[in-house]
Design an enzyme around this catalytic site. Structure first.
Site, short mmCIF file in Angstrom:
data_model
loop_
_atom_site.label_atom_id
_atom_site.label_comp_id
_atom_site.label_asym_id
_atom_site.label_seq_id
_atom_site.Cartn_x
_atom_site.Cartn_y
_atom_site.Cartn_z
N CYS A 35 0.84 -1.20 0.00
CA CYS A 35 0.00 0.00 0.00
C CYS A 35 0.87 1.24 0.00
CB CYS A 35 -0.97 0.00 1.18
SG CYS A 35 -0.26 0.37 2.78
N THR A 36 0.22 2.38 -0.19
CA THR A 36 0.91 3.66 -0.19
C THR A 36 0.60 4.39 1.10
OG1 THR A 36 0.53 3.80 -2.57
CG2 THR A 36 1.23 5.80 -1.49
#
Length: 185
Positions: free
Chosen positions: A60-61
């Site tokens: 994920c970011t």
């Protein structure tokens, strides 16, 4: 008898406090250099939710920014099924640079967060002790400025996670994805 019991309880409390203090924090931590976009490359945890969701997890970011009060706003965007989910957390700074606290509004869990090691431009290793009414758990995150890290950095993450008492089946290098990737503001 009562004195012995109090002594044992005191030692247990001291052991718990020492365990939290035994997690190192980045020397000369520079909070402003930690801001910006990171990718979650590795996740290790002995919590029940991790064991249940491990097979679904992907990279994920995370965007980290500093608030006016000097705390960290941490915004993570991750794929969940066909959707992108964003979670915002406010990490409150403590008296020790590189250490933060967070209380989950949803679960009521208390998080003691340590930025263990970072070079700010490549990777960051973050360890969290989580306490809630049902018990405690440990979580270790490996962040990267890019979607890939060297085998040496991945091994450092794995070794540190093991040192925190996590087993190999509690350590995960997150599968890469292009879904839900967010640019830094």
């Amino acid at each position: 008898m009562q004195t012995t019991l109090l002594g044992i309880l005191g030692l247990a409390l001291l052991g718990t406090l020492h365990a939290q203090d035994s997690i190192p924090v980045q020397a000369d931590f520079q909070q402003d250099k930690l801001t910006g976009r990171w990718y979650s490359i590795g996740l290790a945890s002995n919590s029940n939710w991790f064991k249940e969701k491990r097979h679904l997890m992907k990279m994920c970011t995370t965007i980290i920014s500093t608030t006016a009060e000097g705390n960290l706003e941490v915004t993570s965007t991750y794929p969940k099924g066909d959707q992108c989910v964003t979670r915002n957390s406010l990490y409150t700074r403590t008296e020790q640079p590189g250490r933060f606290s967070y209380t989950s509004p949803r679960w009521g869990s208390k998080h003691n967060i340590h930025v263990v090691e970072t070079n700010y431009e490549e990777y960051a290793l973050v360890a969290t002790q989580i306490s809630k009414s049902t018990g405690s758990s440990t979580m270790v995150l490996l962040y990267s400025r890019t979607k890939e890290l060297s085998p040496e950095r991945l091994e450092m993450f794995t070794q540190f996670s093991r040192e925190q008492g996590l087993t190999d089946d509690e350590i995960l290098i997150l599968p890469q994805t292009d879904k839900c990737m967010v640019d830094a503001a």
